[in-house]
Design a protein around this motif. Structure first.
Motif, PDB file in Angstrom:
ATOM      1  N   PRO A  13       0.861  -1.144   0.012  1.00 29.66           N
ATOM      2  CA  PRO A  13       0.085   0.060  -0.051  1.00 29.66           C
ATOM      3  C   PRO A  13       0.726   1.321   0.073  1.00 29.66           C
ATOM      4  CG  PRO A  13      -1.167  -1.612   1.355  1.00 29.66           C
ATOM      5  CD  PRO A  13       0.355  -2.214   0.868  1.00 29.66           C
ATOM      6  N   ALA A  14       0.224   2.450   0.336  1.00 26.78           N
ATOM      7  CA  ALA A  14       0.829   3.705   0.078  1.00 26.78           C
ATOM      8  C   ALA A  14       2.096   3.925   0.779  1.00 26.78           C
ATOM      9  CB  ALA A  14      -0.133   4.603   0.293  1.00 26.78           C
ATOM     10  N   PRO A  31      -3.590   2.987   6.588  1.00 26.87           N
ATOM     11  CA  PRO A  31      -4.086   2.013   5.680  1.00 26.87           C
ATOM     12  C   PRO A  31      -4.644   0.904   6.673  1.00 26.87           C
ATOM     13  CG  PRO A  31      -1.798   1.652   5.657  1.00 26.87           C
ATOM     14  CD  PRO A  31      -2.178   3.202   6.268  1.00 26.87           C
ATOM     15  N   ALA A  32      -5.853   0.278   6.167  1.00 29.05           N
ATOM     16  CA  ALA A  32      -6.465  -0.765   7.060  1.00 29.05           C
ATOM     17  C   ALA A  32      -5.500  -1.955   7.082  1.00 29.05           C
ATOM     18  CB  ALA A  32      -7.850  -1.329   6.351  1.00 29.05           C
ATOM     19  N   GLU A  33      -5.526  -2.668   8.218  1.00 29.49           N
ATOM     20  CA  GLU A  33      -4.687  -3.859   8.585  1.00 29.49           C
ATOM     21  C   GLU A  33      -4.873  -5.073   7.628  1.00 29.49           C
ATOM     22  OE1 GLU A  33      -3.958  -6.647  12.355  1.00 29.49           O
ATOM     23  OE2 GLU A  33      -3.589  -4.534  12.621  1.00 29.49           O
ATOM     24  N   LEU A  34      -3.970  -5.563   7.093  1.00 31.73           N
ATOM     25  CA  LEU A  34      -4.314  -6.674   6.009  1.00 31.73           C
ATOM     26  C   LEU A  34      -4.023  -7.976   6.859  1.00 31.73           C
ATOM     27  CD1 LEU A  34      -2.009  -5.437   3.104  1.00 31.73           C
ATOM     28  CD2 LEU A  34      -4.285  -5.138   3.364  1.00 31.73           C
ATOM     29  N   ALA A  35      -4.747  -8.806   6.058  1.00 37.88           N
ATOM     30  CA  ALA A  35      -4.694 -10.451   6.908  1.00 37.88           C
ATOM     31  C   ALA A  35      -3.564 -11.076   6.502  1.00 37.88           C
ATOM     32  CB  ALA A  35      -5.852 -11.181   6.042  1.00 37.88           C
ATOM     33  N   PRO A  36      -3.066 -12.062   7.358  1.00 33.70           N
ATOM     34  CA  PRO A  36      -1.779 -12.734   7.353  1.00 33.70           C
ATOM     35  C   PRO A  36      -1.529 -13.285   6.007  1.00 33.70           C
ATOM     36  CG  PRO A  36      -2.921 -13.097   9.284  1.00 33.70           C
ATOM     37  CD  PRO A  36      -3.795 -12.708   8.359  1.00 33.70           C
ATOM     38  N   ALA A  37      -0.538 -12.743   5.317  1.00 29.12           N
ATOM     39  CA  ALA A  37       0.171 -13.214   3.864  1.00 29.12           C
ATOM     40  C   ALA A  37       1.603 -12.922   3.788  1.00 29.12           C
ATOM     41  CB  ALA A  37      -0.792 -12.456   3.128  1.00 29.12           C
ATOM     42  N   THR A  38       2.238 -14.048   2.886  1.00 26.07           N
ATOM     43  CA  THR A  38       3.255 -13.579   2.308  1.00 26.07           C
ATOM     44  C   THR A  38       3.500 -12.914   1.068  1.00 26.07           C
ATOM     45  OG1 THR A  38       4.290 -15.356   3.848  1.00 26.07           O
ATOM     46  CG2 THR A  38       5.592 -14.778   1.923  1.00 26.07           C
ATOM     47  N   PHE A  61       7.175  -0.508   6.278  1.00 24.77           N
ATOM     48  CA  PHE A  61       5.922  -1.350   5.787  1.00 24.77           C
ATOM     49  C   PHE A  61       5.455  -2.450   6.857  1.00 24.77           C
ATOM     50  CE2 PHE A  61       3.750  -5.155   3.737  1.00 24.77           C
ATOM     51  CZ  PHE A  61       2.619  -4.502   3.225  1.00 24.77           C
ATOM     52  N   ALA A  62       6.477  -3.174   7.528  1.00 20.65           N
ATOM     53  CA  ALA A  62       6.386  -4.197   8.284  1.00 20.65           C
ATOM     54  C   ALA A  62       5.788  -3.652   9.839  1.00 20.65           C
ATOM     55  CB  ALA A  62       7.667  -4.847   8.892  1.00 20.65           C
ATOM     56  N   GLN A  63       6.059  -2.237  10.044  1.00 22.65           N
ATOM     57  CA  GLN A  63       5.464  -1.718  11.307  1.00 22.65           C
ATOM     58  C   GLN A  63       3.786  -1.376  11.021  1.00 22.65           C
ATOM     59  OE1 GLN A  63       7.974   1.888  12.117  1.00 22.65           O
ATOM     60  NE2 GLN A  63       9.683   0.413  12.225  1.00 22.65           N
ATOM     61  N   LEU A  64       3.551  -0.920   9.472  1.00 27.22           N
ATOM     62  CA  LEU A  64       2.138  -0.797   9.374  1.00 27.22           C
ATOM     63  C   LEU A  64       1.317  -1.848   8.968  1.00 27.22           C
ATOM     64  CD1 LEU A  64       2.714   2.069   6.674  1.00 27.22           C
ATOM     65  CD2 LEU A  64       2.126   2.583   8.957  1.00 27.22           C
ATOM     66  N   GLN A  65       2.131  -2.980   8.587  1.00 27.30           N
ATOM     67  CA  GLN A  65       1.268  -4.264   8.357  1.00 27.30           C
ATOM     68  C   GLN A  65       2.109  -5.533   9.037  1.00 27.30           C
ATOM     69  OE1 GLN A  65      -1.611  -4.230   7.092  1.00 27.30           O
ATOM     70  NE2 GLN A  65      -1.919  -2.152   6.271  1.00 27.30           N
TER      71      GLN A  65
END
Length: 314
Positions: A13-14, A31-38, A61-65
Protein backbone atom coordinates in the motif's frame (compact mmCIF):
# COMPACT_ATOMS: atom_id res chain seq x y z
CA UNK A 1 -0.43 -16.18 -8.79
CA UNK A 2 -0.86 -13.93 -11.81
CA UNK A 3 -4.11 -12.46 -10.47
CA UNK A 4 -2.28 -11.12 -7.42
CA UNK A 5 0.68 -9.77 -9.37
CA UNK A 6 1.08 -6.02 -9.51
CA UNK A 7 3.69 -3.39 -10.17
CA UNK A 8 5.86 -2.09 -7.37
CA UNK A 9 4.08 0.37 -5.13
CA UNK A 10 0.64 -1.10 -5.75
CA UNK A 11 0.24 -4.15 -3.54
CA UNK A 12 2.55 -2.58 -0.96
CA UNK A 13 0.00 0.00 0.00
CA UNK A 14 0.86 3.63 -0.05
CA UNK A 15 3.77 3.30 2.39
CA UNK A 16 6.18 2.67 -0.47
CA UNK A 17 4.62 5.04 -2.94
CA UNK A 18 4.35 7.95 -0.56
CA UNK A 19 7.81 7.38 0.84
CA UNK A 20 9.25 7.57 -2.66
CA UNK A 21 7.49 10.87 -3.34
CA UNK A 22 8.49 12.58 -0.10
CA UNK A 23 6.36 14.62 2.26
CA UNK A 24 2.76 15.41 1.47
CA UNK A 25 0.65 18.35 2.47
CA UNK A 26 -1.58 16.41 4.82
CA UNK A 27 -1.24 13.13 6.67
CA UNK A 28 -3.30 10.43 4.93
CA UNK A 29 -5.34 8.03 7.00
CA UNK A 30 -3.54 4.86 8.04
CA UNK A 31 -4.15 1.89 5.71
CA UNK A 32 -6.43 -0.86 6.94
CA UNK A 33 -4.64 -3.81 8.53
CA UNK A 34 -4.24 -6.66 6.08
CA UNK A 35 -4.79 -10.35 6.78
CA UNK A 36 -1.77 -12.63 7.33
CA UNK A 37 0.04 -13.25 4.05
CA UNK A 38 3.43 -13.61 2.41
CA UNK A 39 4.08 -11.28 -0.52
CA UNK A 40 7.02 -11.84 -2.82
CA UNK A 41 8.80 -8.76 -4.14
CA UNK A 42 11.25 -8.29 -7.02
CA UNK A 43 13.16 -5.02 -7.29
CA UNK A 44 16.34 -3.67 -8.85
CA UNK A 45 17.20 -1.92 -5.59
CA UNK A 46 19.47 -4.68 -4.31
CA UNK A 47 22.82 -2.97 -3.72
CA UNK A 48 24.38 0.18 -2.30
CA UNK A 49 22.33 3.12 -1.09
CA UNK A 50 19.21 1.91 -2.87
CA UNK A 51 19.35 -1.42 -1.03
CA UNK A 52 19.63 0.46 2.26
CA UNK A 53 16.63 2.60 1.38
CA UNK A 54 14.61 -0.44 0.29
CA UNK A 55 15.31 -2.08 3.65
CA UNK A 56 14.08 1.03 5.44
CA UNK A 57 10.92 1.05 3.32
CA UNK A 58 10.23 -2.62 4.02
CA UNK A 59 10.86 -2.09 7.74
CA UNK A 60 8.33 0.75 7.68
CA UNK A 61 5.84 -1.45 5.84
CA UNK A 62 6.36 -4.19 8.45
CA UNK A 63 5.41 -1.73 11.17
CA UNK A 64 2.27 -0.71 9.28
CA UNK A 65 1.32 -4.26 8.32
CA UNK A 66 2.83 -6.65 10.90
CA UNK A 67 0.81 -9.64 9.64
CA UNK A 68 2.23 -9.41 6.12
CA UNK A 69 5.65 -10.93 5.46
CA UNK A 70 7.59 -9.38 2.59
CA UNK A 71 9.95 -11.80 0.86
CA UNK A 72 12.46 -10.33 -1.60
CA UNK A 73 13.29 -12.39 -4.69
CA UNK A 74 16.63 -11.21 -6.06
CA UNK A 75 16.83 -11.49 -9.85
CA UNK A 76 20.26 -12.54 -11.11
CA UNK A 77 20.21 -12.44 -14.92
CA UNK A 78 22.32 -15.09 -16.68
CA UNK A 79 25.15 -13.93 -18.97
CA UNK A 80 23.82 -12.07 -21.98
CA UNK A 81 20.45 -11.43 -20.37
CA UNK A 82 18.96 -8.53 -18.39
CA UNK A 83 16.65 -7.90 -15.46
CA UNK A 84 13.76 -7.21 -17.86
CA UNK A 85 14.39 -10.40 -19.85
CA UNK A 86 14.69 -12.56 -16.74
CA UNK A 87 11.48 -11.20 -15.24
CA UNK A 88 9.75 -11.72 -18.61
CA UNK A 89 10.64 -15.42 -18.43
CA UNK A 90 9.38 -15.59 -14.84
CA UNK A 91 6.11 -13.96 -15.86
CA UNK A 92 5.68 -16.47 -18.69
CA UNK A 93 6.42 -19.48 -16.48
CA UNK A 94 4.38 -18.39 -13.47
CA UNK A 95 7.43 -18.04 -11.22
CA UNK A 96 7.46 -14.24 -10.95
CA UNK A 97 7.01 -12.32 -7.73
CA UNK A 98 3.68 -10.83 -6.63
CA UNK A 99 5.04 -7.27 -6.75
CA UNK A 100 7.49 -6.26 -9.47
CA UNK A 101 9.46 -3.09 -10.06
CA UNK A 102 9.96 -1.95 -13.63
CA UNK A 103 10.41 1.21 -15.66
CA UNK A 104 7.53 2.35 -17.90
CA UNK A 105 9.04 1.04 -21.14
CA UNK A 106 9.74 -2.37 -19.63
CA UNK A 107 6.28 -2.66 -18.12
CA UNK A 108 4.69 -1.99 -21.50
CA UNK A 109 7.01 -4.60 -23.03
CA UNK A 110 5.94 -7.18 -20.44
CA UNK A 111 2.28 -6.44 -21.08
CA UNK A 112 2.70 -6.61 -24.86
CA UNK A 113 4.35 -9.99 -24.41
CA UNK A 114 1.36 -11.36 -22.54
CA UNK A 115 1.96 -10.53 -18.87
CA UNK A 116 -1.26 -10.14 -16.88
CA UNK A 117 -1.18 -7.72 -13.96
CA UNK A 118 -3.87 -7.29 -11.33
CA UNK A 119 -6.51 -4.62 -11.95
CA UNK A 120 -6.12 -2.32 -8.93
CA UNK A 121 -8.54 0.38 -10.06
CA UNK A 122 -11.21 -0.20 -7.41
CA UNK A 123 -8.62 -0.75 -4.68
CA UNK A 124 -6.79 2.49 -5.45
CA UNK A 125 -9.98 4.54 -5.71
CA UNK A 126 -11.53 3.13 -2.53
CA UNK A 127 -8.41 3.14 -0.32
CA UNK A 128 -8.24 6.59 1.27
CA UNK A 129 -4.58 6.04 2.20
CA UNK A 130 -3.71 6.19 -1.51
CA UNK A 131 -3.90 9.74 -2.86
CA UNK A 132 -3.04 9.87 -6.57
CA UNK A 133 -2.50 13.62 -6.40
CA UNK A 134 0.51 12.95 -4.16
CA UNK A 135 2.40 11.54 -7.13
CA UNK A 136 4.19 13.61 -9.72
CA UNK A 137 2.49 13.66 -13.12
CA UNK A 138 2.32 12.08 -15.59
CA UNK A 139 1.15 8.90 -13.84
CA UNK A 140 -0.51 7.22 -16.81
CA UNK A 141 2.61 6.03 -18.61
CA UNK A 142 2.52 2.29 -18.00
CA UNK A 143 0.66 1.69 -14.77
CA UNK A 144 -2.61 3.08 -16.15
CA UNK A 145 -3.89 1.48 -19.33
CA UNK A 146 -7.29 1.39 -20.96
CA UNK A 147 -8.76 3.30 -18.05
CA UNK A 148 -7.50 0.74 -15.53
CA UNK A 149 -4.77 1.05 -12.92
CA UNK A 150 -2.18 -1.73 -12.68
CA UNK A 151 0.34 -0.12 -10.35
CA UNK A 152 1.66 3.10 -8.87
CA UNK A 153 4.84 5.15 -9.41
CA UNK A 154 7.69 4.20 -7.13
CA UNK A 155 10.44 6.70 -7.79
CA UNK A 156 10.97 10.05 -9.51
CA UNK A 157 14.18 10.43 -11.48
CA UNK A 158 15.98 13.60 -12.53
CA UNK A 159 17.77 11.68 -15.27
CA UNK A 160 16.37 13.94 -17.97
CA UNK A 161 17.79 17.10 -16.39
CA UNK A 162 20.53 18.66 -18.50
CA UNK A 163 23.68 20.02 -16.97
CA UNK A 164 25.65 22.87 -18.55
CA UNK A 165 29.28 23.73 -17.90
CA UNK A 166 29.24 27.27 -16.51
CA UNK A 167 32.95 27.66 -17.27
CA UNK A 168 32.42 27.18 -20.99
CA UNK A 169 29.42 29.52 -21.13
CA UNK A 170 31.32 32.24 -19.30
CA UNK A 171 34.49 31.82 -21.36
CA UNK A 172 32.54 32.25 -24.59
CA UNK A 173 30.38 35.03 -23.16
CA UNK A 174 27.20 33.00 -23.68
CA UNK A 175 24.11 33.85 -21.66
CA UNK A 176 23.31 31.04 -19.22
CA UNK A 177 20.20 29.02 -20.18
CA UNK A 178 18.14 30.27 -17.24
CA UNK A 179 19.03 33.91 -17.90
CA UNK A 180 17.43 34.32 -21.31
CA UNK A 181 14.98 37.22 -21.30
CA UNK A 182 11.83 37.49 -23.38
CA UNK A 183 11.42 33.72 -23.79
CA UNK A 184 8.62 31.55 -22.31
CA UNK A 185 9.77 30.74 -18.80
CA UNK A 186 13.01 32.62 -19.41
CA UNK A 187 14.64 29.53 -20.98
CA UNK A 188 16.38 29.02 -24.31
CA UNK A 189 14.84 27.37 -27.36
CA UNK A 190 16.36 25.02 -29.96
CA UNK A 191 17.99 27.88 -31.86
CA UNK A 192 19.60 29.20 -28.67
CA UNK A 193 20.77 25.66 -27.86
CA UNK A 194 22.43 25.21 -31.25
CA UNK A 195 24.01 28.68 -31.19
CA UNK A 196 25.54 27.98 -27.78
CA UNK A 197 26.96 24.61 -28.84
CA UNK A 198 28.47 26.17 -31.98
CA UNK A 199 30.39 28.67 -29.85
CA UNK A 200 31.49 26.11 -27.25
CA UNK A 201 32.86 23.47 -29.66
CA UNK A 202 36.49 24.41 -30.34
CA UNK A 203 39.85 23.12 -31.45
CA UNK A 204 41.93 25.17 -29.04
CA UNK A 205 45.33 23.77 -30.03
CA UNK A 206 44.50 23.82 -33.76
CA UNK A 207 45.58 20.26 -34.41
CA UNK A 208 42.45 19.50 -36.42
CA UNK A 209 40.79 17.58 -33.58
CA UNK A 210 38.19 19.29 -31.32
CA UNK A 211 39.19 19.30 -27.67
CA UNK A 212 36.02 21.01 -26.42
CA UNK A 213 32.60 19.77 -27.51
CA UNK A 214 29.26 21.54 -27.37
CA UNK A 215 27.32 18.56 -26.04
CA UNK A 216 27.47 14.83 -25.35
CA UNK A 217 24.54 13.01 -26.99
CA UNK A 218 23.34 9.44 -26.51
CA UNK A 219 20.78 7.28 -28.32
CA UNK A 220 18.35 7.36 -25.43
CA UNK A 221 14.64 8.11 -25.33
CA UNK A 222 14.50 9.35 -21.77
CA UNK A 223 17.58 11.53 -21.95
CA UNK A 224 17.76 12.83 -25.49
CA UNK A 225 15.64 12.10 -28.54
CA UNK A 226 12.45 11.68 -26.52
CA UNK A 227 12.87 15.14 -25.07
CA UNK A 228 13.23 16.74 -28.50
CA UNK A 229 10.31 14.78 -29.94
CA UNK A 230 8.01 15.68 -27.04
CA UNK A 231 9.10 19.32 -26.76
CA UNK A 232 8.16 19.67 -30.42
CA UNK A 233 4.64 18.34 -29.82
CA UNK A 234 5.36 14.75 -30.83
CA UNK A 235 5.10 11.49 -28.90
CA UNK A 236 6.36 7.93 -29.05
CA UNK A 237 2.87 6.40 -28.89
CA UNK A 238 -0.71 7.48 -29.48
CA UNK A 239 -3.07 8.20 -26.57
CA UNK A 240 -4.15 4.54 -26.42
CA UNK A 241 -0.48 3.42 -26.53
CA UNK A 242 -1.31 0.93 -29.27
CA UNK A 243 0.42 2.61 -32.22
CA UNK A 244 3.71 4.44 -32.61
CA UNK A 245 3.53 8.06 -33.68
CA UNK A 246 7.26 8.50 -34.28
CA UNK A 247 6.49 8.97 -37.97
CA UNK A 248 4.64 12.23 -37.27
CA UNK A 249 6.07 15.50 -38.62
CA UNK A 250 6.75 16.74 -35.08
CA UNK A 251 8.65 13.58 -34.10
CA UNK A 252 10.68 13.49 -37.32
CA UNK A 253 11.66 17.14 -36.86
CA UNK A 254 12.86 16.37 -33.34
CA UNK A 255 14.96 13.44 -34.56
CA UNK A 256 16.41 15.49 -37.40
CA UNK A 257 17.43 18.34 -35.11
CA UNK A 258 19.24 15.99 -32.74
CA UNK A 259 20.92 14.09 -35.58
CA UNK A 260 21.99 17.39 -37.15
CA UNK A 261 23.82 18.33 -33.96
CA UNK A 262 26.10 15.35 -34.58
CA UNK A 263 26.22 14.98 -38.37
CA UNK A 264 25.45 18.34 -39.97
CA UNK A 265 26.61 20.95 -37.46
CA UNK A 266 29.15 18.59 -35.82
CA UNK A 267 28.86 20.29 -32.45
CA UNK A 268 27.86 17.23 -30.39
CA UNK A 269 29.97 14.25 -29.36
CA UNK A 270 28.13 10.98 -30.10
CA UNK A 271 28.22 8.23 -27.46
CA UNK A 272 30.31 5.87 -29.61
CA UNK A 273 33.14 8.41 -29.76
CA UNK A 274 33.22 9.28 -26.06
CA UNK A 275 35.69 6.51 -25.06
CA UNK A 276 38.35 7.80 -27.47
CA UNK A 277 37.81 11.38 -26.31
CA UNK A 278 38.07 10.29 -22.69
CA UNK A 279 41.31 8.42 -23.42
CA UNK A 280 42.73 11.59 -24.93
CA UNK A 281 41.71 14.16 -22.32
CA UNK A 282 40.80 12.26 -19.16
CA UNK A 283 37.41 13.02 -17.60
CA UNK A 284 35.79 15.51 -20.01
CA UNK A 285 32.92 16.23 -17.62
CA UNK A 286 35.10 16.93 -14.61
CA UNK A 287 37.43 19.08 -16.70
CA UNK A 288 34.55 20.97 -18.27
CA UNK A 289 35.41 20.01 -21.84
CA UNK A 290 31.77 19.34 -22.75
CA UNK A 291 29.29 22.19 -22.71
CA UNK A 292 26.00 20.35 -22.14
CA UNK A 293 25.24 16.83 -20.95
CA UNK A 294 22.53 14.85 -19.26
CA UNK A 295 22.87 15.19 -15.49
CA UNK A 296 23.28 11.43 -15.00
CA UNK A 297 26.73 11.69 -16.62
CA UNK A 298 27.97 14.19 -14.05
CA UNK A 299 28.20 12.32 -10.69
CA UNK A 300 31.46 10.67 -11.75
CA UNK A 301 32.96 14.12 -12.15
CA UNK A 302 31.97 15.34 -8.70
CA UNK A 303 35.47 15.07 -7.20
CA UNK A 304 36.98 17.17 -9.97
CA UNK A 305 34.11 19.62 -9.84
CA UNK A 306 34.67 20.01 -6.11
CA UNK A 307 38.32 20.84 -6.78
CA UNK A 308 37.20 23.81 -8.86
CA UNK A 309 38.20 22.43 -12.25
CA UNK A 310 34.66 22.77 -13.59
CA UNK A 311 31.43 24.34 -12.47
CA UNK A 312 28.11 22.93 -13.63
CA UNK A 313 24.56 24.24 -13.50
CA UNK A 314 21.28 22.42 -14.13
Amino acid sequence: MSTRRALLGASLPAALGLAACGAVSSQPPAPAELAPATVKLTTTWTSGTRMTLMKELLDTFAQLQPKVKMEQLVVTPPPGSSYADTVQVQLATGSAADVIQGDPQTIVQWQENGAKFADLTARVKNDKSIQLDDFFPPRGVAWERGGKIYGLPFQQSSGTTYGYCVNQFEQQNITLPNKYAGKPGGWWDWNDFLAALQKIKRDTDRDGVPDVWGAYVRNNYQAWWGRFVESNGGAALDAQRKKTTLDSAQAIEGFEFLADLVKRHQVALWEDTLPAFRDAVGDPFGKGLIGVSQSVDLPGAVSMIEKGQAKWGL
